[in-house]
Design a protein around this motif. Structure first.
Motif, PDB file in Angstrom:
ATOM      1  N   GLU A  27     -32.525  89.736  60.921  1.00  0.00           N
ATOM      2  CA  GLU A  27     -32.822  91.100  61.369  1.00  0.00           C
ATOM      3  C   GLU A  27     -33.029  92.028  60.176  1.00  0.00           C
ATOM      4  OE1 GLU A  27     -33.492  92.256  64.368  1.00  0.00           O
ATOM      5  OE2 GLU A  27     -33.386  90.169  65.000  1.00  0.00           O
ATOM      6  N   GLU A  28     -32.237  91.828  59.139  1.00  0.00           N
ATOM      7  CA  GLU A  28     -32.347  92.667  57.939  1.00  0.00           C
ATOM      8  C   GLU A  28     -33.704  92.486  57.280  1.00  0.00           C
ATOM      9  OE1 GLU A  28     -30.344  92.247  53.647  1.00  0.00           O
ATOM     10  OE2 GLU A  28     -28.893  92.672  55.239  1.00  0.00           O
ATOM     11  N   VAL A  29     -34.156  91.220  57.160  1.00  0.00           N
ATOM     12  CA  VAL A  29     -35.438  90.942  56.517  1.00  0.00           C
ATOM     13  C   VAL A  29     -36.597  91.430  57.371  1.00  0.00           C
ATOM     14  CG1 VAL A  29     -36.987  89.104  55.753  1.00  0.00           C
ATOM     15  CG2 VAL A  29     -34.565  89.026  55.150  1.00  0.00           C
TER      16      VAL A  29
ATOM     17  N   ASP B  12     -41.432  92.675  55.223  1.00  0.00           N
ATOM     18  CA  ASP B  12     -41.824  92.136  53.925  1.00  0.00           C
ATOM     19  C   ASP B  12     -42.569  90.819  54.131  1.00  0.00           C
ATOM     20  OD1 ASP B  12     -42.004  91.138  51.365  1.00  0.00           O
ATOM     21  OD2 ASP B  12     -39.955  91.662  50.814  1.00  0.00           O
ATOM     22  N   GLU B  13     -43.745  90.679  53.512  1.00  0.00           N
ATOM     23  CA  GLU B  13     -44.530  89.461  53.689  1.00  0.00           C
ATOM     24  C   GLU B  13     -43.846  88.236  53.079  1.00  0.00           C
ATOM     25  OE1 GLU B  13     -48.559  89.688  52.542  1.00  0.00           O
ATOM     26  OE2 GLU B  13     -49.089  91.148  54.076  1.00  0.00           O
ATOM     27  N   ARG B  14     -42.945  88.465  52.122  1.00  0.00           N
ATOM     28  CA  ARG B  14     -42.221  87.343  51.521  1.00  0.00           C
ATOM     29  C   ARG B  14     -40.816  87.236  52.131  1.00  0.00           C
ATOM     30  NH1 ARG B  14     -42.299  88.403  45.348  1.00  0.00           N
ATOM     31  NH2 ARG B  14     -41.329  86.346  45.281  1.00  0.00           N
ATOM     32  N   GLY B  15     -40.709  87.692  53.363  1.00  0.00           N
ATOM     33  CA  GLY B  15     -39.403  87.759  54.000  1.00  0.00           C
ATOM     34  C   GLY B  15     -38.689  86.429  54.067  1.00  0.00           C
TER      35      GLY B  15
ATOM     36  N   ALA C  58     -33.342  82.916  49.823  1.00  0.00           N
ATOM     37  CA  ALA C  58     -32.635  83.251  48.590  1.00  0.00           C
ATOM     38  C   ALA C  58     -31.233  83.769  48.877  1.00  0.00           C
ATOM     39  CB  ALA C  58     -33.430  84.281  47.796  1.00  0.00           C
ATOM     40  N   ARG C  59     -31.057  84.450  50.028  1.00  0.00           N
ATOM     41  CA  ARG C  59     -29.738  84.965  50.393  1.00  0.00           C
ATOM     42  C   ARG C  59     -28.739  83.827  50.647  1.00  0.00           C
ATOM     43  NH1 ARG C  59     -29.117  89.984  52.575  1.00  0.00           N
ATOM     44  NH2 ARG C  59     -26.892  89.429  52.497  1.00  0.00           N
ATOM     45  N   TRP C  60     -29.229  82.674  51.115  1.00  0.00           N
ATOM     46  CA  TRP C  60     -28.358  81.522  51.318  1.00  0.00           C
ATOM     47  C   TRP C  60     -28.069  80.824  49.981  1.00  0.00           C
ATOM     48  CZ3 TRP C  60     -26.430  80.045  56.100  1.00  0.00           C
ATOM     49  CH2 TRP C  60     -27.035  80.634  57.228  1.00  0.00           C
ATOM     50  N   GLU C  61     -29.135  80.695  49.171  1.00  0.00           N
ATOM     51  CA  GLU C  61     -29.038  79.854  47.986  1.00  0.00           C
ATOM     52  C   GLU C  61     -28.124  80.451  46.919  1.00  0.00           C
ATOM     53  OE1 GLU C  61     -32.176  76.967  45.863  1.00  0.00           O
ATOM     54  OE2 GLU C  61     -32.751  79.077  45.849  1.00  0.00           O
ATOM     55  N   ARG C  62     -28.206  81.763  46.702  1.00  0.00           N
ATOM     56  CA  ARG C  62     -27.414  82.348  45.627  1.00  0.00           C
ATOM     57  C   ARG C  62     -25.907  82.167  45.842  1.00  0.00           C
ATOM     58  NH1 ARG C  62     -24.662  86.293  43.238  1.00  0.00           N
ATOM     59  NH2 ARG C  62     -25.353  87.001  41.177  1.00  0.00           N
ATOM     60  N   PRO C  63     -25.361  82.518  47.034  1.00  0.00           N
ATOM     61  CA  PRO C  63     -23.909  82.318  47.203  1.00  0.00           C
ATOM     62  C   PRO C  63     -23.509  80.850  47.120  1.00  0.00           C
ATOM     63  CG  PRO C  63     -24.939  83.068  49.257  1.00  0.00           C
ATOM     64  CD  PRO C  63     -25.949  83.234  48.193  1.00  0.00           C
ATOM     65  N   LEU C  64     -24.412  79.953  47.545  1.00  0.00           N
ATOM     66  CA  LEU C  64     -24.108  78.528  47.434  1.00  0.00           C
ATOM     67  C   LEU C  64     -23.980  78.123  45.962  1.00  0.00           C
ATOM     68  CD1 LEU C  64     -23.851  75.673  48.657  1.00  0.00           C
ATOM     69  CD2 LEU C  64     -26.338  75.501  48.523  1.00  0.00           C
TER      70      LEU C  64
ATOM     71  N   TYR D  40     -31.072  83.927  39.571  1.00  0.00           N
ATOM     72  CA  TYR D  40     -30.086  84.658  40.363  1.00  0.00           C
ATOM     73  C   TYR D  40     -29.071  85.396  39.508  1.00  0.00           C
ATOM     74  CZ  TYR D  40     -31.864  82.122  44.415  1.00  0.00           C
ATOM     75  OH  TYR D  40     -32.677  81.630  45.415  1.00  0.00           O
ATOM     76  N   GLY D  41     -29.264  85.367  38.179  1.00  0.00           N
ATOM     77  CA  GLY D  41     -28.360  86.098  37.296  1.00  0.00           C
ATOM     78  C   GLY D  41     -26.981  85.480  37.180  1.00  0.00           C
ATOM     79  N   LEU D  42     -26.855  84.182  37.480  1.00  0.00           N
ATOM     80  CA  LEU D  42     -25.554  83.517  37.419  1.00  0.00           C
ATOM     81  C   LEU D  42     -25.233  82.995  36.023  1.00  0.00           C
ATOM     82  CD1 LEU D  42     -25.722  81.603  40.823  1.00  0.00           C
ATOM     83  CD2 LEU D  42     -24.428  83.676  40.297  1.00  0.00           C
TER      84      LEU D  42
END
Length: 469
Positions: free
Chosen positions: A403-405, A410-413, A419-425, A458-460
Motif C-alpha cells: 500500500e505504501e509503494v 512509482d514506476e519502480r515500485g 528492497a524493503r525486504w532485502e535490506r533488513p534480511l 544498502y549502506g550496511l
C-alpha cells in the motif's frame, strides 16, 4: 629521487591515510612521499618536485583549498588530486575552479585512486597543457547530503558546470532534479543569464511548438498578440526540459531540429531565429531504456545526454535523513523535534523521496506551532509504528508495504518493495555473522561480489570495506 619512476606527493594530516595512499601508489610502481600539512608539502615540492600531488582539504593551518592555487601558481602543469571526507557542491566547485585535476571522496576507493593517479601521471609525463580552471560563483546550496552517492553528484555538478555540454539528470520523482539543474546553472559561465524550466509532460499538440518556440499574433485562435517561447526566454542562459521523456513525438522532432542548428521558427512566422542556450534535461525514469525500446527518439537521446547525472532515491542515502530533517526544520523556523518523531521519520521509507520528507516536516512544523515537532504532528503514514512491529504476520507486513509503494505511484515500485525486504534480511545476517562476509555469502548461497555490492548499496558497509572477519 629516481626520476625514472613517477613521484606522488601525499599531503594529509592523518598518518593512516598517508600510509594507505602511499602503499597504493607504490603498488603501481610509483615513488611516494608524504607531508602532514600544506607548508611541509609545498616545501617538498620546491625541493624535489613531484609528478602528482594528492591533497586533503581539511589540513591544520593552511587548508587544501587555500594551498591549491599556490601550488598551481608555482607548478602550473602539476596535476593535483583533491580528497575530502565531507564535500559539498561548493567544495567540489571551488576545487575544480582552483585547478584540481580530480576530486575524490574519503574513504578513498583504492581502485578509483589508481585509475586517477594513472591518468594524472599520463597528463604530467605527456606534458599536455594544463586546462584553465573553469569559472564559478560560490553561494549557498539547497542540495544537502553526506552520503557517497550525493558526494558524487556534487563532484559531477562541479565538473559539468564549466562547459556548455548538455546534461541529462535522472532520478525518481522528488529526488531534486531541478535543484541540481539550478546548481549547474548557478556555477556556470551563464549564471548571470536566465534559468528557464519547462515541464514537457504538460505540452501536447500545437502547444509544444508555441510553448517552446513562441508564436506570432494571429497564428492560431486566441493568439491575440505575439509571444516569445521558452527557448527565447532562456537566451544567454539555461533551459531545463523537465520530464523530457513525456515529450510528444512531434515535440521531440521540433526540439531535435533546434538542437541540431540552434535555429527555430515561431508558430505563424517564416523568419528564422537563433537562440544561444544551454540545454539541461531531466527524466524520472531511465531515458536510455525508453530510447532502446522505441518510446523515445534515439537521436534526441544522444543529443541531450552528453553527461548523465544519476540522483539516488532517499532510501539509498544512508545517514542523510537526519541531515535533511535538521535542514528543513531550520528552513521552517522550527523550535525543535522530539526523539520519537525523529525516529519515526527515520523508519519511514519515503517513496516520494526528499520532496515527501520536506513536505512532511513543513506540515509537522505548522501543526506543532510554538512546540517542538512531536509524533502526533507527523502524517499518519509516518507516525504509525513501523509495519514489521505492528504486523501479526509477514503477509500483513507485505500488504502494508505494498500500500505504501502504490500510494507513491512509482514506476519502480516493485523494485523498491523488494528492497524493503532485502535490506533488513542482510542487516540481520550482518548481525548474525558479526560482519563476516565470507560466512554470510556461504550461508545465503550468494556470490561474495554480489553480496558486497548489495551491502554497499544498502549502506550496511562502507564503500571501500573488504572486511571478511
Amino acid at each position: 629521487m629516481n626520476e625514472s619512476k613517477p613521484a606522488i606527493l601525499i599531503i594529509d594530516d592523518d598518518p593512516g591515510v598517508c600510509w594507505a595512499l602511499a602503499a597504493a601508489a607504490r603498488s603501481m610502481g610509483y615513488e611516494a612521499q608524504t607531508a602532514a600539512d600544506a607548508a611541509e608539502g609545498m616545501a617538498k615540492l620546491a625541493a624535489g618536485g613531484a609528478d602528482v600531488v594528492v591533497l586533503d582539504i581539511q589540513l591544520p593551518g593552511l587548508n587544501g583549498l587555500e594551498a591549491l592555487p599556490r601550488i598551481k601558481a608555482d607548478h602550473p602543469a602539476l596535476p593535483v588530486v583533491v580528497i575530502t571526507a565531507f564535500g559539498t557542491v561548493e567544495t567540489a566547485v571551488e576545487a575544480v575552479k582552483r585547478g584540481a585535476f580530480d576530486y575524490l571522496l574519503k574513504p578513498v576507493d583504492m581502485e578509483t585512486l589508481k585509475t586517477v593517479l594513472a591518468a594524472a601521471v599520463g597528463r604530467r609525463r605527456g606534458q599536455r597543457p594544463a586546462q584553465p580552471p573553469p569559472q564559478a560563483t560560490v553561494s549557498d546550496s539547497e542540495i544537502v547530503g553526506r552520503c557517497p552517492a550525493m558526494q558524487q553528484v556534487f563532484k559531477q555538478i562541479a565538473l559539468v558546470a564549466a562547459s556548455d555540454m548538455p546534461v541529462l539528470i535522472q532520478g525518481e520523482t522528488g529526488t531534486g532534479k531541478e535543484l541540481v539543474a539550478r546548481a549547474i546553472h548557478r556555477y556556470s559561465r551563464r549564471c548571470s543569464g536566465p534559468f528557464v524550466a519547462v515541464n514537457c509532460s504538460l505540452l501536447a499538440g500545437d502547444l509544444v511548438a508555441s510553448e517552446l518556440f513562441g508564436h506570432e499574433k494571429g497564428a492560431f485562435t486566441g493568439a491575440d498578440r505575439a509571444a516569445a517561447g521558452k527557448v527565447e526566454m532562456a537566451e544567454g542562459g539555461t533551459l531545463l526540459l523537465d520530464e523530457i521523456g513525456d515529450l510528444s513525438e512531434a515535440g521531440q522532432g521540433r526540439l531535435l531540429r533546434f538542437l541540431d542548428g540552434g535555429e527555430f521558427y515561431r508558430v505563424g512566422s517564416a523568419e528564422v531565429r537563433r537562440a544561444d542556450v544551454r540545454i539541461l534535461a531531466a527524466a524520472n525514469r531511465p531515458l536510455r531504456a525508453a530510447a532502446l525500446a522505441g518510446r523515445f527518439r534515439r537521436d534526441l537521446f544522444f543529443r541531450v545526454s552528453g553527461v548523465t547525472v544519476e540522483l539516488p532515491p532517499l532510501r539509498d542515502r544512508p545517514g542523510d535523513v537526519d541531515l535533511l530533517i535538521d535542514h528543513f526544520l531550520a528552513q521552517c523556523g522550527a523550535v525543535g523535534i522530539t526523539d520519537e518523531a525523529r525516529a519515526a521519520l527515520n523508519r519511514y521509507s519515503f517513496p516520494g523521496n526528499v520532496r515527501e520528507l520536506r513536505n512532511a516536516v513543513a506540515r509537522a512544523v505548522t501543526m506543532a506551532g510554538p512546540q517542538p515537532v512531536g509524533l502526533s504532528h507527523l502524517p499518519e503514514a509516518i507516525a504509525r509504528p513501523a509495519p514489521i512491529a505492528e504486523a501479526a504476520s509477514l503477509e500483513h507486513w507485505a500488504e502494508l508495504l505494498l500500500e505504501e509503494v502504490l500510494a507513491a505511484d512509482d514506476e519502480r515500485g516493485y523494485e523498491h518493495l523488494m528492497a524493503r525486504w532485502e535490506r533488513p534480511l542482510l542487516a540481520a545476517a550482518m548481525k548474525r555473522f558479526r560482519g563476516n562476509q565470507a560466512r554470510m555469502a556461504g550461508a545465503l548461497r550468494m556470490h561474495r561480489t554480489t553480496l558486497r555490492k548489495k551491502l554497499r548499496a544498502y549502506g550496511l558497509i562502507e564503500g571501500g570495506s573488504e572486511a571478511d572477519s
